[in-house]
Motif scaffolding. Sequence first.
Motif, PDB file in Angstrom:
ATOM      1  N   TRP A 128       3.713   2.917   0.056  1.00  0.00           N
ATOM      2  CA  TRP A 128       2.906   2.862   1.283  1.00  0.00           C
ATOM      3  C   TRP A 128       1.966   1.659   1.266  1.00  0.00           C
ATOM      4  N   TRP A 172       4.046  -1.483   1.984  1.00  0.00           N
ATOM      5  CA  TRP A 172       4.414  -1.614   3.400  1.00  0.00           C
ATOM      6  C   TRP A 172       3.216  -1.999   4.261  1.00  0.00           C
ATOM      7  N   LEU A 173       2.051  -1.446   3.941  1.00  0.00           N
ATOM      8  CA  LEU A 173       0.847  -1.816   4.695  1.00  0.00           C
ATOM      9  C   LEU A 173       0.485  -3.284   4.474  1.00  0.00           C
ATOM     10  N   GLY A 210      -5.662   2.566   0.194  1.00  0.00           N
ATOM     11  CA  GLY A 210      -4.549   3.327  -0.367  1.00  0.00           C
ATOM     12  C   GLY A 210      -4.370   3.047  -1.848  1.00  0.00           C
TER      13      GLY A 210
END
Length: 124
Positions: free
Chosen positions: A72, A75-76, A116
């Motif tokens: 994640w 991808w961010l 994150g």
Amino acid sequence: MNAKFCLIAAAFALAVAVALGAFGAHALKGHLGAEMLATYQTAVQYHFWHALGLLGVGVLMTRSPDVVGLAWVAWLLIAGLLFFSGSLYLLALTGATWLGAVTPLGGVAFIAAWLGLAWWAWRR
């Protein structure tokens, strides 16, 4: 997203950052005004820093069994590169001011990626 893809994406993003930085320094210097050149340079700086971050995430993926959280983050970071740096590159080159509305989406993606990563590290 796995470690191999993340590392390849990071290496590609870093190569593109070098190429776009050189292009801006040599080809655009006499063609853009000071404000648009500064916008382009901001895009290059954020591109480099966050591509390096993507590289770091890829390295972490090779060392951790918990790659879902890191995926994640990766991808961010990629989304941030496309929306933040990409919109600033296009804004500087085209003068299309509507692109200024896209840039904050990339900034939010960058912030979410770093938060994150902090969350991933906290859980370890």
